[in-house]
Write an enzyme that holds these catalytic residues in place. Sequence first.
Site, PDB file in Angstrom:
ATOM      1  N   HIS A   1       4.543   4.010  -2.042  1.00 31.95           N
ATOM      2  CA  HIS A   1       4.285   5.380  -1.605  1.00 31.95           C
ATOM      3  C   HIS A   1       4.364   6.295  -2.811  1.00 31.95           C
ATOM      4  CE1 HIS A   1       4.509   9.107   0.664  1.00 31.95           C
ATOM      5  NE2 HIS A   1       4.027   8.415   1.673  1.00 31.95           N
TER       6      HIS A   1
ATOM      7  N   ASP B   1       3.237   2.543   7.502  1.00 33.09           N
ATOM      8  CA  ASP B   1       2.151   1.741   8.063  1.00 33.09           C
ATOM      9  C   ASP B   1       2.467   0.258   8.145  1.00 33.09           C
ATOM     10  OD1 ASP B   1       0.228   3.797   8.511  1.00 33.09           O
ATOM     11  OD2 ASP B   1       0.061   3.989   6.348  1.00 33.09           O
TER      12      ASP B   1
HETATM   13  N1  CMC Z   1       0.793  -3.538  -3.943  1.00 38.12           N
HETATM   14  C1  CMC Z   1       0.850  -3.955  -5.224  1.00 38.12           C
HETATM   15  N2  CMC Z   1       1.096  -3.137  -6.260  1.00 38.12           N
HETATM   16  C2  CMC Z   1       1.276  -1.827  -5.991  1.00 38.12           C
HETATM   17  C3  CMC Z   1       1.233  -1.329  -4.682  1.00 38.12           C
HETATM   18  C4  CMC Z   1       0.981  -2.245  -3.629  1.00 38.12           C
HETATM   19  N3  CMC Z   1       0.924  -1.829  -2.374  1.00 38.12           N
HETATM   20  N4  CMC Z   1       1.436   0.011  -4.695  1.00 38.12           N
HETATM   21  C5  CMC Z   1       1.606   0.349  -5.976  1.00 38.12           C
HETATM   22  N5  CMC Z   1       1.514  -0.762  -6.760  1.00 38.12           N
HETATM   23  C6  CMC Z   1       1.709  -0.838  -8.216  1.00 38.12           C
HETATM   24  C7  CMC Z   1       0.485  -0.368  -8.973  1.00 38.12           C
HETATM   25  O1  CMC Z   1      -0.407  -1.432  -9.250  1.00 38.12           O
HETATM   26  C8  CMC Z   1       1.104   0.224 -10.217  1.00 38.12           C
HETATM   27  O2  CMC Z   1       1.460  -0.852 -11.057  1.00 38.12           O
HETATM   28  P1  CMC Z   1       1.410  -0.652 -12.688  1.00 38.12           P
HETATM   29  O3  CMC Z   1       2.441   0.408 -12.977  1.00 38.12           O
HETATM   30  O4  CMC Z   1       1.746  -1.989 -13.245  1.00 38.12           O
HETATM   31  O5  CMC Z   1       0.005  -0.212 -13.003  1.00 38.12           O
HETATM   32  C9  CMC Z   1       2.411   0.843  -9.717  1.00 38.12           C
HETATM   33  O6  CMC Z   1       2.751   0.087  -8.548  1.00 38.12           O
HETATM   34  C10 CMC Z   1       2.281   2.312  -9.354  1.00 38.12           C
HETATM   35  O7  CMC Z   1       1.157   2.446  -8.482  1.00 38.12           O
HETATM   36  P2  CMC Z   1       0.278   3.765  -8.326  1.00 38.12           P
HETATM   37  O8  CMC Z   1      -1.049   3.345  -7.781  1.00 38.12           O
HETATM   38  O9  CMC Z   1       0.293   4.589  -9.564  1.00 38.12           O
HETATM   39  O10 CMC Z   1       1.128   4.549  -7.290  1.00 38.12           O
HETATM   40  P3  CMC Z   1       0.590   5.641  -6.319  1.00 38.12           P
HETATM   41  O11 CMC Z   1       1.663   6.604  -6.176  1.00 38.12           O
HETATM   42  O12 CMC Z   1      -0.733   6.167  -6.753  1.00 38.12           O
HETATM   43  O13 CMC Z   1       0.333   4.758  -5.011  1.00 38.12           O
HETATM   44  C11 CMC Z   1      -0.114   4.211  -2.827  1.00 38.12           C
HETATM   45  C12 CMC Z   1       0.708   5.083  -3.767  1.00 38.12           C
HETATM   46  C13 CMC Z   1       0.365   4.427  -1.416  1.00 38.12           C
HETATM   47  C14 CMC Z   1      -1.603   4.635  -2.927  1.00 38.12           C
HETATM   48  C15 CMC Z   1       0.029   2.718  -3.260  1.00 38.12           C
HETATM   49  O14 CMC Z   1       1.387   2.351  -3.232  1.00 38.12           O
HETATM   50  C16 CMC Z   1      -0.810   1.784  -2.393  1.00 38.12           C
HETATM   51  O15 CMC Z   1      -1.995   1.615  -2.658  1.00 38.12           O
HETATM   52  N6  CMC Z   1      -0.204   1.196  -1.319  1.00 38.12           N
HETATM   53  C17 CMC Z   1      -0.955   0.388  -0.399  1.00 38.12           C
HETATM   54  C18 CMC Z   1      -1.699   1.280   0.593  1.00 38.12           C
HETATM   55  C19 CMC Z   1      -0.769   1.893   1.612  1.00 38.12           C
HETATM   56  O16 CMC Z   1       0.079   1.217   2.170  1.00 38.12           O
HETATM   57  N7  CMC Z   1      -0.978   3.181   1.876  1.00 38.12           N
HETATM   58  C20 CMC Z   1      -0.209   3.928   2.883  1.00 38.12           C
HETATM   59  C21 CMC Z   1       0.650   4.981   2.279  1.00 38.12           C
HETATM   60  S1  CMC Z   1       1.870   5.600   3.433  1.00 38.12           S
HETATM   61  C22 CMC Z   1       0.953   6.389   4.646  1.00 38.12           C
HETATM   62  C23 CMC Z   1       0.462   7.699   4.199  1.00 38.12           C
HETATM   63  O17 CMC Z   1       1.261   8.577   3.892  1.00 38.12           O
HETATM   64  O18 CMC Z   1      -0.755   7.859   4.209  1.00 38.12           O
END
Ligand code: CMC
Length: 430
Positions: free
Chosen positions: A306, A363
Amino acid sequence: MLEQATLSVGGDTYHLPVVDGAEGDRAINVTKLRETTGFITLDEGYYNTGSCRSAITFIDGDQGILRYRGIPIEQLARKSTFVETCWLLIYGELPTREQLRCWSGLFTKYEMIHEGLYKHFDGFPSTGHPMAILSAMINAMSCYEPSLIEMESPATFQIAAARLISKIRTIAAASYKASIGLPIVYPKPHLDYCSNFLHMMFSIPFRDYEPDPDTVAALQLILILHADHEQNCSSSTVRMVASSGANMFASCAAGVCALWGPLHGGANVAVVEMLQHLHDDNVDLNDYIRQVKDKNSTLRLMGFGHRVYKNYDPRASIMKELADNLLGKMRERDPLLEIAKRLEDVALNDPYFVERRLYPNVDFYSGVILRAMGIPVNMFTVIFAMGRLPGWIANWREVNEGGATLYRPRQIYTGGLARDYVPIDERKSA
Ligand code: CMC
């Protein structure tokens, strides 16, 4: 004297005001930065940008705290109803008995949609995604409520808000019925908010659906848990659209579109599809975790991670408990719940997830619960939208109360330099 931050750039020093929030959150106000220095701030993806001041929802992502108008989500989940939570989010206080009675009365009064609107459903192909239909229908509603677009008084606002929250369930259920080729079911005024929605989803002519109290309670809880979440992608979208002066219907229709994506509300669908794949193809969970960690793969562990929570999402804890309770009462065990729990266990003990502070989000378990309630997968994100609607309305109201400043970010331009227009006959093929 108010505290200031000091910025040194190009040999000059500038002082920027520090802004304090109610819960110890702090910001550096850069509104005048460009005017005084020529610089803008760059924060692609808004990892560290406060886009507004808001009094609606507080999140402490490090501690795993979520409060609506100061009240912890755990208390609301245990003691409130969705209809009451809607009032709390929009108006800032828990309603009195009389306010709640009138508010619920408005929901009943406006539960029907205009007969003209039902005709729109015939225009969508049965394969149309319910989120596309929902967004289109919310926008179309404004054509039938022209007097509510101007929103000239608090009373008109209240009617518009109640109409929207009440009718979204009628539209959602009707879009489902249309998609499976069954007659649309009208709402029943004596039913509560959640039972009424389930009735419209699952009753068929001459056979009324008898809502099971556990299913009604589960839906109520799911809606409360989704009702707001500070400046998430869809709420920020609603604020952005609202800031142009757009009406509540248009702004919330935009919120539905933003919610649809798999990184936001669409994740509840993606989680169940992932669990189903792991089950059907008998995938080894350790192997799967290896794949999601692989930097060369685009795969992510859906329902994990998240932007704000770097701790267990408090909504996920409540969802997990709900999943255990609801599914525990069912005769057959759901293999997807078992897989979800094992997956969580593997991930939470893996240094990749521990170091990046990736925990289950709201989720991760919600899809399994919705499945158990008989909600079809393509309606999962629609349920999320129904829940998030009061949050969107509260944000829309806050933008408008503040005298609507246009939200208009800047950019760093990375395109070509100035050049002349070339007539078509003189252009060379690339
Ligand atoms: N699986 C594998 N790796 C992950 C994941 C995941 N679900 N989420 C983040 N990472 C890794 C990412 O690859 C990155 O690694 P590195 O630092 O080595 O490059 C690190 O963690 C930070 O990720 P980020 O993409 O910069 O983090 P973010 O804040 O942009 O991501 C997120 C937030 C929710 C988009 C992401 O965690 C994700 O894609 N999760 C899966 C989709 C999901 O479950 N979404 C629902 C969110 S909660 C409901 C809502 O509020 O909408």
